[in-house]
Design an enzyme around this catalytic site. Structure first.
Site: not given
Length: 183
Positions: A107, A130, A138-139, A165
């Protein structure tokens, strides 16, 4: 003139998500376990007077991109999004889209990126607002120490997305070995 929001349900493995779009693009990706009433309340708040119309055919390209992402076949989303928030939220959501696939930032990294290093809490609130999870990633934002932190979709989904990912990125960048057996 009344606007129309078209929607459909994305079902993939253990996830069921409401997905919606305006005539300008994807405007919402819901959370697992969300009720239709919660989805409807969100749309009514963000798009007062809009009419919800179930239309899976219209959402097919968006559903396909999300499905391909879940299967590790897609690392970028190409279809338009239509997100509306405060100028600050929109700035944060743009910064989220710049986080590379398979990477995470904190953040405070986002706050520094937008040149407001003291706005970490406000950044967190904007990230939490979001409306198009996954497409606006946002993950990929974690605590400064790398810890999993809150996620509208739940920490189970966040963990799944990050592991997906990471695994896909490692496979994409793994050396290719070509071996042919000879008889």
């Amino acid at each position: 003139m009344t606007s129309q929001i078209e929607w459909a349900v994305l079902e993939h493995s253990r996830w069921t998500l409401y997905v919606a779009k305006t005539s300008n693009g994807l405007c919402y990706v819901g959370s697992p376990g969300q009720s239709f009433e919660e989805f409807q309340a969100y749309i009514n708040k963000r798009f007062p007077g809009a009419v919800l119309q179930e239309n899976p055919d219209s959402l097919t390209p968006y559903l396909q991109e999300l499905h391909d992402y879940f299967l590790g076949r897609r690392t970028l989303f190409s279809l338009p999004i239509d997100v509306k928030g405060t100028p600050f939220q929109e700035e944060i959501w743009q910064a989220l889209q710049e986080i590379p696939y398979g990477q995470t930032v904190s953040y405070s990294d986002i706050a520094t990126r937008i040149q407001r290093p003291a706005a970490v809490r406000a950044v967190g609130a904007a990230i939490g607002a979001n409306p198009v999870m996954i497409s606006v990633p946002c993950h990929r934002v974690v605590g400064k120490n790398g810890a999993m932190t809150g996620y509208r979709g739940g920490l189970e989904l966040k963990t799944f997305l990050l592991e997906l990912e990471k695994a896909h990125k490692e496979n994409v960048h793994a050396p290719v070995s070509l071996s042919m057996e000879r008889n």
